[in-house]
Design an enzyme around this catalytic site. Structure first.
Site, PDB file in Angstrom:
ATOM      1  N   GLY A 167       0.812  -1.214   0.000  1.00 20.59           N
ATOM      2  CA  GLY A 167       0.000   0.000   0.000  1.00 20.59           C
ATOM      3  C   GLY A 167       0.839   1.255   0.000  1.00 20.59           C
ATOM      4  N   ASP A 168       0.176   2.410  -0.223  1.00 18.68           N
ATOM      5  CA  ASP A 168       0.824   3.728  -0.200  1.00 18.68           C
ATOM      6  C   ASP A 168       1.908   3.890  -1.249  1.00 18.68           C
ATOM      7  OD1 ASP A 168      -0.799   4.355   1.965  1.00 18.68           O
ATOM      8  OD2 ASP A 168       0.674   3.628   3.419  1.00 18.68           O
ATOM      9  N   GLU A 169       1.753   3.216  -2.374  1.00 14.25           N
ATOM     10  CA  GLU A 169       2.761   3.281  -3.437  1.00 14.25           C
ATOM     11  C   GLU A 169       2.679   4.593  -4.220  1.00 14.25           C
ATOM     12  OE1 GLU A 169       0.503   0.878  -3.126  1.00 14.25           O
ATOM     13  OE2 GLU A 169       1.509  -1.071  -2.932  1.00 14.25           O
TER      14      GLU A 169
ATOM     15  N   LYS B 158      -0.632   5.359  -5.583  1.00 12.71           N
ATOM     16  CA  LYS B 158      -1.690   5.003  -6.563  1.00 12.71           C
ATOM     17  C   LYS B 158      -2.574   6.219  -6.882  1.00 12.71           C
ATOM     18  CE  LYS B 158      -3.095   1.916  -3.672  1.00 12.71           C
ATOM     19  NZ  LYS B 158      -2.043   1.995  -2.663  1.00 12.71           N
ATOM     20  N   GLY B 159      -2.925   6.979  -5.831  1.00 13.44           N
ATOM     21  CA  GLY B 159      -3.804   8.133  -6.035  1.00 13.44           C
ATOM     22  C   GLY B 159      -3.172   9.128  -6.994  1.00 13.44           C
TER      23      GLY B 159
ATOM     24  N   THR C  56      -3.820   7.840   6.420  1.00 13.31           N
ATOM     25  CA  THR C  56      -5.063   7.607   7.151  1.00 13.31           C
ATOM     26  C   THR C  56      -4.853   7.679   8.659  1.00 13.31           C
ATOM     27  OG1 THR C  56      -5.945   6.283   5.347  1.00 13.31           O
ATOM     28  CG2 THR C  56      -6.917   5.906   7.504  1.00 13.31           C
TER      29      THR C  56
ATOM     30  N   ASN D 139      -9.798   2.629   5.048  1.00 14.46           N
ATOM     31  CA  ASN D 139      -8.420   2.284   5.437  1.00 14.46           C
ATOM     32  C   ASN D 139      -7.451   2.873   4.415  1.00 14.46           C
ATOM     33  OD1 ASN D 139      -9.433   0.500   3.509  1.00 14.46           O
ATOM     34  ND2 ASN D 139      -8.480  -1.325   4.361  1.00 14.46           N
TER      35      ASN D 139
ATOM     36  N   GLN E 187      -5.011  -0.243  -1.145  1.00 11.08           N
ATOM     37  CA  GLN E 187      -4.024  -1.139  -0.529  1.00 11.08           C
ATOM     38  C   GLN E 187      -3.012  -1.631  -1.571  1.00 11.08           C
ATOM     39  OE1 GLN E 187      -7.643  -1.934   0.550  1.00 11.08           O
ATOM     40  NE2 GLN E 187      -7.061  -0.163   1.717  1.00 11.08           N
TER      41      GLN E 187
ATOM     42  N   SER F 210       7.688   8.701 -11.404  1.00  9.32           N
ATOM     43  CA  SER F 210       7.241   9.887 -10.677  1.00  9.32           C
ATOM     44  C   SER F 210       8.418  10.441  -9.873  1.00  9.32           C
ATOM     45  CB  SER F 210       6.077   9.497  -9.762  1.00  9.32           C
ATOM     46  OG  SER F 210       5.717  10.562  -8.941  1.00  9.32           O
TER      47      SER F 210
ATOM     48  N   GLY G 184      -5.831   5.723   1.972  1.00  2.00           N
ATOM     49  CA  GLY G 184      -5.631   7.167   1.967  1.00  2.00           C
ATOM     50  C   GLY G 184      -4.844   7.487   0.710  1.00  2.00           C
ATOM     51  N   HIS G 185      -5.487   8.097  -0.263  1.00  3.18           N
ATOM     52  CA  HIS G 185      -4.857   8.364  -1.555  1.00  3.18           C
ATOM     53  C   HIS G 185      -4.644   9.869  -1.719  1.00  3.18           C
ATOM     54  CE1 HIS G 185      -6.391   4.303  -3.352  1.00  3.18           C
ATOM     55  NE2 HIS G 185      -5.690   4.171  -2.249  1.00  3.18           N
ATOM     56  N   THR G 186      -3.398  10.251  -1.967  1.00  6.24           N
ATOM     57  CA  THR G 186      -3.048  11.675  -2.025  1.00  6.24           C
ATOM     58  C   THR G 186      -2.899  12.138  -3.462  1.00  6.24           C
ATOM     59  OG1 THR G 186      -1.740  11.180  -0.057  1.00  6.24           O
ATOM     60  CG2 THR G 186      -1.468  13.373  -1.004  1.00  6.24           C
TER      61      THR G 186
ATOM     62  N   GLY H 186      -1.619   8.417  10.298  1.00  4.08           N
ATOM     63  CA  GLY H 186      -0.500   9.245  10.765  1.00  4.08           C
ATOM     64  C   GLY H 186       0.640   8.429  11.363  1.00  4.08           C
TER      65      GLY H 186
HETATM   66  P1  GDP Z   1      -1.529   5.689  -2.180  1.00  3.92           P
HETATM   67  O1  GDP Z   1      -2.245   5.187  -0.975  1.00  3.92           O
HETATM   68  O2  GDP Z   1      -0.920   4.579  -2.975  1.00  3.92           O
HETATM   69  O3  GDP Z   1      -2.366   6.601  -3.039  1.00  3.92           O
HETATM   70  O4  GDP Z   1      -0.306   6.580  -1.630  1.00  3.92           O
HETATM   71  P2  GDP Z   1      -0.356   7.668  -0.445  1.00  3.92           P
HETATM   72  O5  GDP Z   1      -1.042   8.888  -0.958  1.00  3.92           O
HETATM   73  O6  GDP Z   1      -0.865   7.068   0.814  1.00  3.92           O
HETATM   74  O7  GDP Z   1       1.185   7.910  -0.204  1.00  3.92           O
HETATM   75  C1  GDP Z   1       2.025   8.374  -1.198  1.00  3.92           C
HETATM   76  C2  GDP Z   1       2.704   9.670  -0.715  1.00  3.92           C
HETATM   77  O8  GDP Z   1       3.792   9.987  -1.553  1.00  3.92           O
HETATM   78  C3  GDP Z   1       1.786  10.895  -0.803  1.00  3.92           C
HETATM   79  O9  GDP Z   1       2.142  11.808   0.190  1.00  3.92           O
HETATM   80  C4  GDP Z   1       2.103  11.455  -2.187  1.00  3.92           C
HETATM   81  O10 GDP Z   1       1.836  12.837  -2.299  1.00  3.92           O
HETATM   82  C5  GDP Z   1       3.576  11.206  -2.254  1.00  3.92           C
HETATM   83  N1  GDP Z   1       4.124  10.965  -3.599  1.00  3.92           N
HETATM   84  C6  GDP Z   1       3.609  10.248  -4.628  1.00  3.92           C
HETATM   85  N2  GDP Z   1       4.484  10.173  -5.639  1.00  3.92           N
HETATM   86  C7  GDP Z   1       5.595  10.855  -5.230  1.00  3.92           C
HETATM   87  C8  GDP Z   1       6.875  11.097  -5.811  1.00  3.92           C
HETATM   88  O11 GDP Z   1       7.187  10.669  -6.919  1.00  3.92           O
HETATM   89  N3  GDP Z   1       7.773  11.800  -5.057  1.00  3.92           N
HETATM   90  C9  GDP Z   1       7.468  12.287  -3.815  1.00  3.92           C
HETATM   91  N4  GDP Z   1       8.404  12.968  -3.153  1.00  3.92           N
HETATM   92  N5  GDP Z   1       6.279  12.075  -3.245  1.00  3.92           N
HETATM   93  C10 GDP Z   1       5.367  11.356  -3.934  1.00  3.92           C
HETATM   94  P1  IMO Z   2      -3.792   2.610   0.600  1.00  9.06           P
HETATM   95  O1  IMO Z   2      -4.954   2.416  -0.336  1.00  9.06           O
HETATM   96  C1  IMO Z   2      -1.112   0.973   3.625  1.00  9.06           C
HETATM   97  C2  IMO Z   2      -2.802  -2.074   6.289  1.00  9.06           C
HETATM   98  C3  IMO Z   2      -2.914  -1.728   7.756  1.00  9.06           C
HETATM   99  C4  IMO Z   2      -2.709  -3.092   8.380  1.00  9.06           C
HETATM  100  C5  IMO Z   2      -3.429  -4.019   7.416  1.00  9.06           C
HETATM  101  C6  IMO Z   2      -4.845  -4.377   7.840  1.00  9.06           C
HETATM  102  O2  IMO Z   2      -3.666   3.999   1.112  1.00  9.06           O
HETATM  103  O3  IMO Z   2      -2.540   2.085  -0.020  1.00  9.06           O
HETATM  104  P2  IMO Z   2      -7.116  -3.013   7.837  1.00  9.06           P
HETATM  105  O4  IMO Z   2      -7.496  -1.733   8.517  1.00  9.06           O
HETATM  106  O5  IMO Z   2      -7.250  -2.967   6.343  1.00  9.06           O
HETATM  107  O6  IMO Z   2      -7.828  -4.204   8.426  1.00  9.06           O
HETATM  108  O7  IMO Z   2      -5.563  -3.203   8.193  1.00  9.06           O
HETATM  109  O8  IMO Z   2      -3.474  -3.328   6.166  1.00  9.06           O
HETATM  110  N1  IMO Z   2      -3.453  -1.137   5.356  1.00  9.06           N
HETATM  111  C7  IMO Z   2      -2.786  -0.266   4.585  1.00  9.06           C
HETATM  112  N2  IMO Z   2      -1.475   0.031   4.539  1.00  9.06           N
HETATM  113  N3  IMO Z   2      -1.981   1.566   2.769  1.00  9.06           N
HETATM  114  C8  IMO Z   2      -3.294   1.250   2.798  1.00  9.06           C
HETATM  115  O9  IMO Z   2      -4.167   1.725   1.890  1.00  9.06           O
HETATM  116  C9  IMO Z   2      -3.763   0.332   3.762  1.00  9.06           C
HETATM  117  N4  IMO Z   2      -4.975  -0.169   4.078  1.00  9.06           N
HETATM  118  C10 IMO Z   2      -4.771  -1.079   5.034  1.00  9.06           C
HETATM  119  O10 IMO Z   2      -1.922  -0.799   8.137  1.00  9.06           O
HETATM  120  O11 IMO Z   2      -1.344  -3.418   8.339  1.00  9.06           O
HETATM  121 MG    MG Z   3      -2.232   5.488   1.111  1.00  8.72          MG
END
Ligand code: GDP
Ligand code: IMO
Ligand code: MG
Length: 430
Positions: free
Chosen positions: A12-14, A16-17, A305, A38, A225, A418, A40-42, A307
């Site tokens: 997760g948090d790659e 994607k948003g 989501t 769960n 995720q 990116s 959080g897409h930025t 912190g």
């Molecule tokens: P998601 O859940 O896959 O949509 O990712 P998140 O939004 O939770 O986390 C990605 C974080 O990295 C966010 O704060 C984005 O603004 C930031 N981000 C995405 N791509 C880049 C990048 O290429 N460089 C930097 N510095 N930040 C990025």
């Molecule tokens: P995005 O879409 C990162 C993780 C939680 C926990 C496990 C199970 O922003 O990439 P849950 O609340 O789903 O039952 O928790 O999955 N988790 C994530 N980690 N990014 C997410 O979403 C996540 N959604 C759930 O931290 O380890």
């Molecule tokens: Mg996220």
């Protein structure tokens, strides 16, 4: 006509948003297919940053229609908040632009209380969930006693259903977990208010999208995720309760396999994880702080989501090869390459080792990674700030070599790189 699917290839948090926002410029429909708040897409556009939990990130592009699929579990309080947040930021949100599946399931305060109770009971073996009620809501869905969005269409009956549902959960909370019961009546009153707001948005994404694709429209499916959090294919039991994989998009939207065109995997240039569970390439100390950041920048590695500080490590090529296979990726997007600037030596895990034997692939999936230690390849880093790079040739040679090595390891071509969070900070590779 096409269906393109965006999935996370890690935990997760790659980013994607951020990627969906860019790709949405060229599609008609954007649809979330799994998970709940769960996620959080930025998305950062100019000075403005949006954090989305339920509504597809593609809604920021003004021409799109956004859909929330049957595969989601929806906390209506968060959804209504998010709709208001978008409206306040001048993003149009109305029943013509946002459509929610009748078959998506609801999350209630009962599920939130159960999530907390179960995590507390697990003690040292906790999963580290987001405490958003995700597991308990999917649990009730699978047990066939969940509440679906369609029940909101009849507010009087819905009030009774919510009351009964909270009473059922109260029995578990008080008898099993020795917790105080929830106030069923006030929750039912509140949920009936949400029902009146959300009822006009309830529709059938499967029908809308199937017809749209047949009529030559382009659809982008947005995963939440990541593949390593998939209920079946992830690091079980340290996973979420849905299917963030490409196949999950078809189930979670009710679409045919025959529609699929591109399957786009998103990977960070390094590895992160939030919550408990195995992480073979995890690092600590100075290098961890360097990869994570200290929280001064909005993109530093602290959960969107919750912190929570994210665990960080070197890119795990074994797991990336695995998630490329599970999803059948046609292309890869690498995010946060800019974060590696200034690190003299970058490590990348190319295989695992156990009992002096090398494993380029996982013998039995990723659930038990404890017997393995990573085998690293060391690559020369680069000094240059690359946040202004917009073309492949703008990248230092070492950065290009790093990308080429990632392609080689997972056998998937990199199409986007990116180099910053803002919409324009992306390199397209032809
Ligand atoms: P998601 O859940 O896959 O949509 O990712 P998140 O939004 O939770 O986390 C990605 C974080 O990295 C966010 O704060 C984005 O603004 C930031 N981000 C995405 N791509 C880049 C990048 O290429 N460089 C930097 N510095 N930040 C990025
Ligand atoms: P995005 O879409 C990162 C993780 C939680 C926990 C496990 C199970 O922003 O990439 P849950 O609340 O789903 O039952 O928790 O999955 N988790 C994530 N980690 N990014 C997410 O979403 C996540 N959604 C759930 O931290 O380890
Ligand atoms: Mg996220």
């Amino acid at each position: 006509m096409s269906l393109d699917i965006v999935v996370g290839t890690q935990w997760g948090d790659e980013g994607k948003g951020r990627v969906v926002d860019v790709l949405a410029a060229n599609v008609d429909y954007v649809a979330r297919f799994n998970g709940g708040d769960n996620a959080g897409h930025t998305v950062t556009v100019g000075e403005k940053t949006f954090k989305l939990h339920l509504i597809p990130s593609g809604i920021i592009q003004p021409h799109t229609i956004a859909l929330i699929g049957n595969g989601l579990v929806i906390n209506p309080e968060i959804l209504v908040q998010e709709m208001n947040m978008l409206k306040e930021s001048n993003v149009e949100v109305n029943p013509e632009r946002l459509k929610i599946s009748f078959a998506a399931h609801l999350i209630t305060p009962g599920h939130l209380a159960l999530d907390k109770a179960k995590e507390t009971l697990r003690g040292g073996k906790k999963i580290g969930t987001t405490l958003r009620g995700i597991g308990p809501a999917y649990n009730m869905k699978a047990s066939r006693n969940g509440l679906r969005m369609e029940s909101m269409l009849d507010p009087v009956k819905f009030h009774h259903q919510i009351t009964d549902h909270i009473h059922e959960i109260n029995r578990q909370l008080t008898k099993l977990y020795e917790m105080d019961p929830l106030d069923a009546e006030s929750i039912a009153d509140q949920y009936t208010k949400y029902a009146r707001i959300l009822a006009p948005y309830i529709s059938d994404p499967s029908q809308i999208l199937s017809e749209a694709i047949r009529n030559g429209k382009n659809v982008l499916a947005e995963g939440a995720q990541g593949t390593l959090l998939d209920l079946d294919h992830g690091t079980y039991p340290y996973v979420t309760s849905s299917h963030p994989t490409a196949a999950g998009a078809l189930i979670g939207l009710g679409l045919s396999t025959s529609f699929v065109d591109r399957i786009i995997g998103v990977t960070k240039a390094f590895q992160t994880r939030v919550g408990e569970g195995p992480f073979p390439t995890e690092v600590f100390g100075n290098i961890a702080e360097r990869l994570r950041g200290t929280g001064v920048n909005p993109w530093d590695e602290f959960g969107t989501t919750t912190g929570r500080p994210r665990r960080v490590g070197w890119l795990d090529g074994v797991l990336l090869r695995y998630t490329s296979r599970i999803n059948g990726l046609s292309e890869l997007t690498v995010t946060k390459l800019d974060i590696l600037s200034g690190i003299p030596v970058i490590k990348i895990c190319v295989a695992y080792q156990m009992n002096n034997k090398s494993f380029p692939d996982l013998p039995l999936g990723p659930a038990d990674l404890s017997p393995f230690t990573p085998i690293y390849e060391k690559m020369e880093g680069w000094e240059e700030n690359i946040t202004g790079a917009r073309h492949w040739k703008d990248l230092p040679l070492q950065a290009r070599n790093y990308i080429l090595r990632i392609e080689e390891i997972c056998g998937v071509p990199v199409k986007f790189i990116s180099v910053g969070p803002e919409r324009s900070q992306i390199i397209t590779i032809d």
